[in-house]
Design an enzyme around this catalytic site. Structure first.
Site, short mmCIF file in Angstrom:
data_model
loop_
_atom_site.label_atom_id
_atom_site.label_comp_id
_atom_site.label_asym_id
_atom_site.label_seq_id
_atom_site.Cartn_x
_atom_site.Cartn_y
_atom_site.Cartn_z
N LYS A 1 0.75 -1.24 -0.01
CA LYS A 1 -0.01 0.03 0.00
C LYS A 1 0.93 1.15 0.07
O LYS A 1 1.80 1.58 1.03
CB LYS A 1 -0.88 -0.17 1.18
CG LYS A 1 -2.05 1.12 0.93
CD LYS A 1 -1.59 2.38 1.67
CE LYS A 1 -2.46 3.57 1.79
NZ LYS A 1 -2.04 4.69 2.48
N GLY B 1 -0.48 8.62 -0.77
CA GLY B 1 -0.49 9.45 -1.30
C GLY B 1 0.57 10.30 -1.13
O GLY B 1 1.39 10.75 -1.99
#
Length: 289
Positions: free
Chosen positions: A42, A45
Protein backbone atom coordinates in the site's frame (compact mmCIF):
# COMPACT_ATOMS: atom_id res chain seq x y z
CA UNK A 1 23.03 -12.66 10.99
CA UNK A 2 23.00 -8.85 10.88
CA UNK A 3 25.20 -7.27 8.22
CA UNK A 4 27.57 -4.55 9.45
CA UNK A 5 28.99 -2.59 6.53
CA UNK A 6 32.65 -1.65 6.74
CA UNK A 7 33.22 2.04 5.96
CA UNK A 8 36.09 4.40 5.25
CA UNK A 9 36.76 7.37 7.58
CA UNK A 10 34.64 9.43 5.16
CA UNK A 11 31.69 7.08 5.62
CA UNK A 12 31.88 5.33 2.23
CA UNK A 13 31.14 1.60 2.18
CA UNK A 14 34.26 -0.45 1.50
CA UNK A 15 34.01 -2.65 -1.60
CA UNK A 16 34.57 -6.00 0.05
CA UNK A 17 33.99 -9.22 -1.85
CA UNK A 18 33.41 -11.07 1.42
CA UNK A 19 30.76 -8.53 2.36
CA UNK A 20 29.02 -9.06 -0.97
CA UNK A 21 29.01 -12.81 -0.38
CA UNK A 22 27.53 -12.32 3.10
CA UNK A 23 24.80 -10.07 1.74
CA UNK A 24 23.84 -12.59 -0.94
CA UNK A 25 23.94 -15.57 1.44
CA UNK A 26 21.59 -13.77 3.83
CA UNK A 27 19.22 -12.62 1.10
CA UNK A 28 18.92 -15.94 -0.72
CA UNK A 29 16.87 -17.57 2.05
CA UNK A 30 14.36 -14.72 1.98
CA UNK A 31 14.24 -14.74 -1.82
CA UNK A 32 13.46 -18.45 -1.86
CA UNK A 33 10.79 -17.94 0.81
CA UNK A 34 9.07 -15.15 -1.15
CA UNK A 35 8.92 -17.04 -4.46
CA UNK A 36 5.33 -17.59 -5.49
CA UNK A 37 4.02 -15.60 -2.49
CA UNK A 38 1.52 -12.76 -2.96
CA UNK A 39 2.72 -9.47 -1.44
CA UNK A 40 0.32 -6.53 -1.21
CA UNK A 41 1.94 -3.10 -1.02
CA UNK A 42 0.00 0.00 0.00
CA UNK A 43 1.61 3.20 -1.26
CA UNK A 44 0.19 6.29 0.41
CA UNK A 45 -0.40 9.52 -1.46
CA UNK A 46 2.31 11.28 0.53
CA UNK A 47 4.81 8.64 -0.63
CA UNK A 48 4.29 9.10 -4.35
CA UNK A 49 7.17 11.58 -4.64
CA UNK A 50 9.51 8.78 -3.48
CA UNK A 51 8.02 6.19 -5.80
CA UNK A 52 11.01 5.54 -8.11
CA UNK A 53 13.05 3.39 -5.71
CA UNK A 54 9.94 1.83 -4.18
CA UNK A 55 8.77 0.73 -7.63
CA UNK A 56 12.27 -0.49 -8.49
CA UNK A 57 12.24 -2.71 -5.41
CA UNK A 58 8.79 -4.06 -6.37
CA UNK A 59 10.03 -4.85 -9.89
CA UNK A 60 13.09 -6.64 -8.54
CA UNK A 61 10.96 -8.67 -6.12
CA UNK A 62 8.73 -9.61 -9.06
CA UNK A 63 11.74 -10.67 -11.11
CA UNK A 64 12.90 -12.80 -8.16
CA UNK A 65 9.63 -14.72 -8.18
CA UNK A 66 7.35 -12.86 -5.75
CA UNK A 67 3.83 -11.83 -6.82
CA UNK A 68 3.39 -8.13 -5.95
CA UNK A 69 0.11 -6.21 -5.95
CA UNK A 70 0.18 -2.42 -5.50
CA UNK A 71 -2.67 -0.40 -3.96
CA UNK A 72 -2.20 3.37 -3.97
CA UNK A 73 -3.71 6.52 -2.54
CA UNK A 74 -3.47 10.04 -3.88
CA UNK A 75 -4.67 12.50 -1.24
CA UNK A 76 -2.16 15.33 -1.87
CA UNK A 77 -2.82 15.23 -5.62
CA UNK A 78 -6.57 15.33 -5.01
CA UNK A 79 -6.12 18.34 -2.74
CA UNK A 80 -4.04 20.12 -5.39
CA UNK A 81 -6.70 19.62 -8.06
CA UNK A 82 -9.54 20.67 -5.77
CA UNK A 83 -7.60 23.88 -5.07
CA UNK A 84 -6.97 24.49 -8.78
CA UNK A 85 -10.67 24.01 -9.50
CA UNK A 86 -11.73 26.16 -6.50
CA UNK A 87 -13.65 23.26 -4.96
CA UNK A 88 -13.71 23.42 -1.13
CA UNK A 89 -11.93 20.61 0.71
CA UNK A 90 -13.67 19.37 3.85
CA UNK A 91 -12.74 16.61 6.30
CA UNK A 92 -14.80 15.04 9.05
CA UNK A 93 -13.19 12.75 11.63
CA UNK A 94 -10.10 12.65 9.41
CA UNK A 95 -12.04 11.48 6.33
CA UNK A 96 -12.61 13.46 3.15
CA UNK A 97 -16.19 14.62 2.64
CA UNK A 98 -16.89 13.57 -0.96
CA UNK A 99 -19.82 15.24 -2.68
CA UNK A 100 -20.61 14.58 -6.36
CA UNK A 101 -18.26 17.32 -7.59
CA UNK A 102 -15.39 16.14 -5.38
CA UNK A 103 -15.98 12.54 -6.45
CA UNK A 104 -15.36 13.46 -10.09
CA UNK A 105 -12.01 14.96 -9.12
CA UNK A 106 -11.15 11.92 -6.97
CA UNK A 107 -11.88 9.59 -9.88
CA UNK A 108 -9.93 11.74 -12.33
CA UNK A 109 -6.86 11.92 -10.11
CA UNK A 110 -6.79 8.31 -8.87
CA UNK A 111 -7.55 6.64 -12.20
CA UNK A 112 -6.32 9.14 -14.77
CA UNK A 113 -3.27 10.58 -13.07
CA UNK A 114 -1.82 8.52 -10.22
CA UNK A 115 -2.75 5.02 -11.42
CA UNK A 116 -1.56 5.55 -14.97
CA UNK A 117 1.63 7.23 -13.81
CA UNK A 118 2.52 4.26 -11.62
CA UNK A 119 1.74 1.81 -14.44
CA UNK A 120 3.94 3.78 -16.84
CA UNK A 121 6.82 3.95 -14.37
CA UNK A 122 6.64 0.21 -13.70
CA UNK A 123 6.67 -0.41 -17.45
CA UNK A 124 9.72 1.81 -17.84
CA UNK A 125 11.44 -0.26 -15.15
CA UNK A 126 10.85 -3.43 -17.15
CA UNK A 127 7.67 -4.80 -15.58
CA UNK A 128 4.34 -5.67 -17.15
CA UNK A 129 1.81 -3.68 -15.14
CA UNK A 130 -1.94 -3.20 -15.49
CA UNK A 131 -3.94 -0.41 -13.88
CA UNK A 132 -7.28 -1.20 -12.25
CA UNK A 133 -9.69 0.36 -9.81
CA UNK A 134 -12.11 -1.32 -7.47
CA UNK A 135 -15.06 -0.79 -9.81
CA UNK A 136 -13.40 -2.85 -12.57
CA UNK A 137 -14.89 -6.33 -12.76
CA UNK A 138 -16.93 -5.67 -9.59
CA UNK A 139 -13.73 -6.10 -7.63
CA UNK A 140 -14.67 -3.97 -4.60
CA UNK A 141 -18.28 -4.03 -3.49
CA UNK A 142 -19.01 -1.33 -0.94
CA UNK A 143 -21.71 0.53 0.93
CA UNK A 144 -21.92 4.16 1.98
CA UNK A 145 -20.08 4.67 5.24
CA UNK A 146 -21.94 7.75 6.50
CA UNK A 147 -24.36 10.05 4.69
CA UNK A 148 -22.53 13.05 6.18
CA UNK A 149 -19.38 11.98 4.28
CA UNK A 150 -21.14 11.75 0.91
CA UNK A 151 -19.75 9.25 -1.59
CA UNK A 152 -17.38 7.57 0.85
CA UNK A 153 -17.52 3.80 1.00
CA UNK A 154 -16.83 0.94 3.35
CA UNK A 155 -15.72 -2.39 1.87
CA UNK A 156 -18.37 -5.12 1.95
CA UNK A 157 -16.73 -7.78 -0.22
CA UNK A 158 -13.83 -8.34 -2.60
CA UNK A 159 -13.82 -10.35 -5.81
CA UNK A 160 -10.12 -10.98 -6.36
CA UNK A 161 -10.50 -13.19 -9.46
CA UNK A 162 -9.30 -10.52 -11.91
CA UNK A 163 -6.22 -9.82 -9.76
CA UNK A 164 -5.43 -13.56 -9.56
CA UNK A 165 -5.72 -13.81 -13.34
CA UNK A 166 -3.30 -10.92 -13.87
CA UNK A 167 -0.80 -12.40 -11.41
CA UNK A 168 -0.95 -15.78 -13.15
CA UNK A 169 -0.21 -14.03 -16.45
CA UNK A 170 2.87 -12.30 -15.06
CA UNK A 171 1.44 -8.81 -14.55
CA UNK A 172 1.77 -6.46 -11.58
CA UNK A 173 -1.74 -5.16 -10.77
CA UNK A 174 -1.90 -1.49 -9.72
CA UNK A 175 -5.19 -0.68 -7.99
CA UNK A 176 -6.91 2.61 -7.22
CA UNK A 177 -9.12 2.58 -4.09
CA UNK A 178 -12.58 3.07 -5.55
CA UNK A 179 -15.54 0.78 -5.01
CA UNK A 180 -18.99 0.09 -6.38
CA UNK A 181 -22.05 0.80 -4.26
CA UNK A 182 -25.22 -1.33 -4.30
CA UNK A 183 -26.86 0.96 -6.89
CA UNK A 184 -23.79 1.06 -9.12
CA UNK A 185 -22.53 4.32 -7.65
CA UNK A 186 -18.77 4.82 -7.50
CA UNK A 187 -17.52 5.32 -3.92
CA UNK A 188 -14.26 6.76 -2.59
CA UNK A 189 -12.66 4.28 -0.13
CA UNK A 190 -9.70 4.56 2.22
CA UNK A 191 -6.73 2.92 0.49
CA UNK A 192 -5.57 1.22 3.72
CA UNK A 193 -8.90 -0.58 3.95
CA UNK A 194 -8.86 -1.65 0.30
CA UNK A 195 -5.31 -2.98 0.68
CA UNK A 196 -6.19 -4.89 3.86
CA UNK A 197 -9.36 -6.46 2.46
CA UNK A 198 -7.67 -7.29 -0.85
CA UNK A 199 -4.71 -8.90 0.93
CA UNK A 200 -7.15 -11.10 2.83
CA UNK A 201 -9.09 -12.06 -0.29
CA UNK A 202 -5.84 -12.95 -2.08
CA UNK A 203 -4.50 -14.98 0.87
CA UNK A 204 -1.43 -12.77 0.68
CA UNK A 205 1.66 -13.72 2.63
CA UNK A 206 2.40 -10.12 3.61
CA UNK A 207 0.81 -6.67 3.56
CA UNK A 208 3.31 -3.82 3.54
CA UNK A 209 2.29 -0.24 4.36
CA UNK A 210 4.72 2.31 2.90
CA UNK A 211 4.41 5.34 5.14
CA UNK A 212 6.32 8.46 6.22
CA UNK A 213 7.39 6.92 9.53
CA UNK A 214 10.17 4.42 10.16
CA UNK A 215 7.83 2.01 11.96
CA UNK A 216 6.66 1.49 15.55
CA UNK A 217 9.04 2.88 18.17
CA UNK A 218 9.49 2.34 21.89
CA UNK A 219 9.02 5.14 24.42
CA UNK A 220 12.75 5.98 24.06
CA UNK A 221 12.39 6.35 20.29
CA UNK A 222 14.16 3.14 19.27
CA UNK A 223 12.61 1.08 16.50
CA UNK A 224 10.76 -2.15 17.28
CA UNK A 225 11.63 -4.55 14.47
CA UNK A 226 9.04 -7.21 15.33
CA UNK A 227 6.09 -7.51 17.69
CA UNK A 228 2.83 -9.41 18.03
CA UNK A 229 -0.66 -8.02 17.65
CA UNK A 230 -1.17 -8.34 21.43
CA UNK A 231 2.03 -6.38 22.11
CA UNK A 232 0.91 -3.67 19.67
CA UNK A 233 -2.43 -3.32 21.47
CA UNK A 234 -0.61 -3.06 24.79
CA UNK A 235 1.57 -0.22 23.44
CA UNK A 236 -1.58 1.61 22.33
CA UNK A 237 -3.13 1.16 25.80
CA UNK A 238 0.08 2.41 27.44
CA UNK A 239 0.22 5.48 25.18
CA UNK A 240 3.53 4.50 23.57
CA UNK A 241 1.70 4.32 20.24
CA UNK A 242 -0.22 7.58 20.06
CA UNK A 243 -1.52 10.31 17.78
CA UNK A 244 -1.34 9.63 14.05
CA UNK A 245 0.28 6.23 14.61
CA UNK A 246 -2.88 4.81 16.19
CA UNK A 247 -4.91 4.61 12.94
CA UNK A 248 -1.88 3.21 11.07
CA UNK A 249 -1.36 0.46 13.63
CA UNK A 250 -5.11 -0.16 13.92
CA UNK A 251 -5.23 -0.76 10.15
CA UNK A 252 -2.38 -3.26 10.55
CA UNK A 253 -4.18 -5.06 13.38
CA UNK A 254 -7.38 -5.27 11.33
CA UNK A 255 -5.42 -6.73 8.42
CA UNK A 256 -3.92 -9.42 10.66
CA UNK A 257 -7.34 -11.05 10.78
CA UNK A 258 -6.64 -12.25 7.23
CA UNK A 259 -2.88 -11.83 6.67
CA UNK A 260 -0.20 -13.48 8.84
CA UNK A 261 2.32 -10.62 8.66
CA UNK A 262 1.94 -6.88 8.25
CA UNK A 263 4.81 -4.42 7.88
CA UNK A 264 5.15 -0.66 8.35
CA UNK A 265 8.16 0.85 6.58
CA UNK A 266 9.36 4.34 5.69
CA UNK A 267 8.81 4.73 1.96
CA UNK A 268 11.26 7.65 1.86
CA UNK A 269 14.21 5.40 2.69
CA UNK A 270 16.29 4.08 -0.27
CA UNK A 271 15.38 0.49 -1.21
CA UNK A 272 13.47 0.04 2.02
CA UNK A 273 11.50 -2.94 0.68
CA UNK A 274 14.57 -5.02 -0.12
CA UNK A 275 16.04 -4.23 3.28
CA UNK A 276 12.80 -5.08 5.10
CA UNK A 277 11.95 -8.25 3.19
CA UNK A 278 15.38 -9.70 2.35
CA UNK A 279 17.57 -9.09 5.41
CA UNK A 280 17.60 -10.32 8.99
CA UNK A 281 17.75 -6.84 10.45
CA UNK A 282 14.93 -5.38 8.35
CA UNK A 283 14.18 -1.69 8.00
CA UNK A 284 10.79 -1.15 9.66
CA UNK A 285 8.34 -2.96 11.93
CA UNK A 286 6.73 -6.35 11.29
CA UNK A 287 3.58 -7.20 13.23
CA UNK A 288 2.72 -10.90 13.41
CA UNK A 289 -0.54 -12.60 14.23
Amino acid sequence: MTIAFERTPDGEIINDQHLIARVLSEAINYINYLKGKILVFKLGGSMLEHQQEVLQDIVWLHQLGALPVLVHGGGPYINDWLTKLSIPTRFQDGMRVTDAETLEVVRMVLRGQVNQRLVLMLSQLGANAVGLCGTDGNMVQARMLDERLGFVGEVESIDSSSVHTLLEQGFIPVIAPLGQGPDGTCLNINADLVAAHLAGALNAEKLIFLSNVVGICRADGTLISELSDAEARRLIDEGVISGGMIPKVSACLDALAAVPRVHIVDGREPHVLLRELCTDQGAGTMIIR
